[in-house]
Design a protein around this motif. Sequence first.
Motif, PDB file in Angstrom:
ATOM      1  N   ALA A  70      -7.528   3.275   3.415  1.00 27.41           N
ATOM      2  CA  ALA A  70      -8.449   2.518   2.558  1.00 27.41           C
ATOM      3  C   ALA A  70      -7.745   1.308   1.949  1.00 27.41           C
ATOM      4  O   ALA A  70      -8.300   0.211   1.914  1.00 27.41           O
ATOM      5  CB  ALA A  70      -8.994   3.424   1.460  1.00 27.41           C
ATOM      6  N   CYS A  71      -6.516   1.520   1.489  1.00 28.10           N
ATOM      7  CA  CYS A  71      -5.777   0.425   0.866  1.00 28.10           C
ATOM      8  C   CYS A  71      -5.506  -0.695   1.873  1.00 28.10           C
ATOM      9  O   CYS A  71      -5.602  -1.873   1.546  1.00 28.10           O
ATOM     10  CB  CYS A  71      -4.461   0.951   0.292  1.00 28.10           C
ATOM     11  SG  CYS A  71      -3.486  -0.296  -0.553  1.00 28.10           S
ATOM     12  N   GLY A  72      -5.190  -0.319   3.114  1.00 27.61           N
ATOM     13  CA  GLY A  72      -4.952  -1.324   4.148  1.00 27.61           C
ATOM     14  C   GLY A  72      -6.180  -2.172   4.412  1.00 27.61           C
ATOM     15  O   GLY A  72      -6.101  -3.386   4.573  1.00 27.61           O
ATOM     16  N   THR A  73      -7.342  -1.527   4.449  1.00 26.68           N
ATOM     17  CA  THR A  73      -8.594  -2.261   4.649  1.00 26.68           C
ATOM     18  C   THR A  73      -8.852  -3.216   3.493  1.00 26.68           C
ATOM     19  O   THR A  73      -9.188  -4.386   3.693  1.00 26.68           O
ATOM     20  CB  THR A  73      -9.776  -1.278   4.785  1.00 26.68           C
ATOM     21  OG1 THR A  73      -9.536  -0.422   5.890  1.00 26.68           O
ATOM     22  CG2 THR A  73     -11.089  -2.012   4.985  1.00 26.68           C
ATOM     23  N   LYS A 115     -14.161   2.077  -2.746  1.00 31.70           N
ATOM     24  CA  LYS A 115     -13.331   2.245  -1.561  1.00 31.70           C
ATOM     25  C   LYS A 115     -11.846   2.058  -1.859  1.00 31.70           C
ATOM     26  O   LYS A 115     -11.009   2.808  -1.390  1.00 31.70           O
ATOM     27  CB  LYS A 115     -13.762   1.264  -0.476  1.00 31.70           C
ATOM     28  CG  LYS A 115     -12.947   1.387   0.805  1.00 31.70           C
ATOM     29  CD  LYS A 115     -13.498   0.482   1.868  1.00 31.70           C
ATOM     30  CE  LYS A 115     -12.810   0.705   3.190  1.00 31.70           C
ATOM     31  NZ  LYS A 115     -13.216   1.930   3.845  1.00 31.70           N
ATOM     32  N   CYS A 116     -11.535   1.044  -2.624  1.00 30.69           N
ATOM     33  CA  CYS A 116     -10.138   0.644  -2.803  1.00 30.69           C
ATOM     34  C   CYS A 116      -9.423   1.485  -3.851  1.00 30.69           C
ATOM     35  O   CYS A 116      -9.939   1.657  -4.946  1.00 30.69           O
ATOM     36  CB  CYS A 116     -10.066  -0.824  -3.175  1.00 30.69           C
ATOM     37  SG  CYS A 116     -10.884  -1.897  -1.964  1.00 30.69           S
ATOM     38  N   PRO A 117      -8.245   2.007  -3.503  1.00 31.64           N
ATOM     39  CA  PRO A 117      -7.491   2.830  -4.452  1.00 31.64           C
ATOM     40  C   PRO A 117      -6.867   2.023  -5.560  1.00 31.64           C
ATOM     41  O   PRO A 117      -6.619   0.879  -5.455  1.00 31.64           O
ATOM     42  CB  PRO A 117      -6.447   3.492  -3.588  1.00 31.64           C
ATOM     43  CG  PRO A 117      -6.255   2.591  -2.428  1.00 31.64           C
ATOM     44  CD  PRO A 117      -7.568   1.907  -2.226  1.00 31.64           C
ATOM     45  N   CYS A 164       0.832  -1.203   0.000  1.00 22.15           N
ATOM     46  CA  CYS A 164       0.000   0.000   0.000  1.00 22.15           C
ATOM     47  C   CYS A 164       0.870   1.259   0.000  1.00 22.15           C
ATOM     48  O   CYS A 164       0.465   2.287  -0.546  1.00 22.15           O
ATOM     49  CB  CYS A 164      -0.938   0.003   1.204  1.00 22.15           C
ATOM     50  SG  CYS A 164      -2.301  -1.181   1.028  1.00 22.15           S
ATOM     51  N   GLY A 165       2.038   1.183   0.605  1.00 24.83           N
ATOM     52  CA  GLY A 165       2.957   2.313   0.568  1.00 24.83           C
ATOM     53  C   GLY A 165       3.360   2.663  -0.849  1.00 24.83           C
ATOM     54  O   GLY A 165       3.424   3.841  -1.229  1.00 24.83           O
ATOM     55  N   CYS A 182      -4.985  -8.671  -1.557  1.00 20.85           N
ATOM     56  CA  CYS A 182      -4.426  -8.269  -2.846  1.00 20.85           C
ATOM     57  C   CYS A 182      -4.284  -6.754  -2.895  1.00 20.85           C
ATOM     58  O   CYS A 182      -5.116  -6.039  -2.347  1.00 20.85           O
ATOM     59  CB  CYS A 182      -5.346  -8.738  -3.967  1.00 20.85           C
ATOM     60  SG  CYS A 182      -4.739  -8.365  -5.620  1.00 20.85           S
ATOM     61  N   VAL A 183      -3.216  -6.286  -3.525  1.00 20.90           N
ATOM     62  CA  VAL A 183      -3.025  -4.870  -3.836  1.00 20.90           C
ATOM     63  C   VAL A 183      -2.556  -4.812  -5.284  1.00 20.90           C
ATOM     64  O   VAL A 183      -1.571  -5.459  -5.645  1.00 20.90           O
ATOM     65  CB  VAL A 183      -1.978  -4.207  -2.914  1.00 20.90           C
ATOM     66  CG1 VAL A 183      -1.726  -2.770  -3.327  1.00 20.90           C
ATOM     67  CG2 VAL A 183      -2.426  -4.273  -1.466  1.00 20.90           C
TER      68      VAL A 183
END
Length: 109
Positions: free
Chosen positions: A70-73, A107-109, A54-55, A80-81
Motif C-alpha cells: 500500500a505504501c509503495g502505491t 489506503k495509505c499507511p 516505505c521500509g 511522498c511518504v
Amino acid sequence: MALCWRQLLFTVLLLFCVLVDEAHFREAVVQDEPAVSGGGDGEPVPVIDCAGLCGVRCSRHSRPNRCMRACGTCCFRCKCVPPGTSGNRDICGACYTDMTTHGNRTKCP
C-alpha cells in the motif's frame, strides 16, 4: 634531483586528471537522473526512494508486506511518504490522506 621533480610533476598531473574526470562523471550522473513531471506548474518533481522510505514506515507494522504494498502505491502516486512509523499523514497532503481502498477505507499507511 631532476627525477624527483619529474615524479612530483607527474603525480600532480595525474591527480588533476583524476579529479577532472571525477567531476565530469558526477556532472553526467546528475544530468542523467530522471525527473517526473509535476502537476500544473511544470516544475519537475524529484524522484524519491519509495522502497527505502516505505521500509522505514512499515518497519513496525503488524502486517509489513501489506503495508509495503500500500505504501509503495501511495508513494508512487503522491511522491511522498510521511516520516516515522505512524501518523504524520497530513504532511503529504490530500493525495496521501484521501486515497481509499475499494472498501472505502484509507489506503495509505
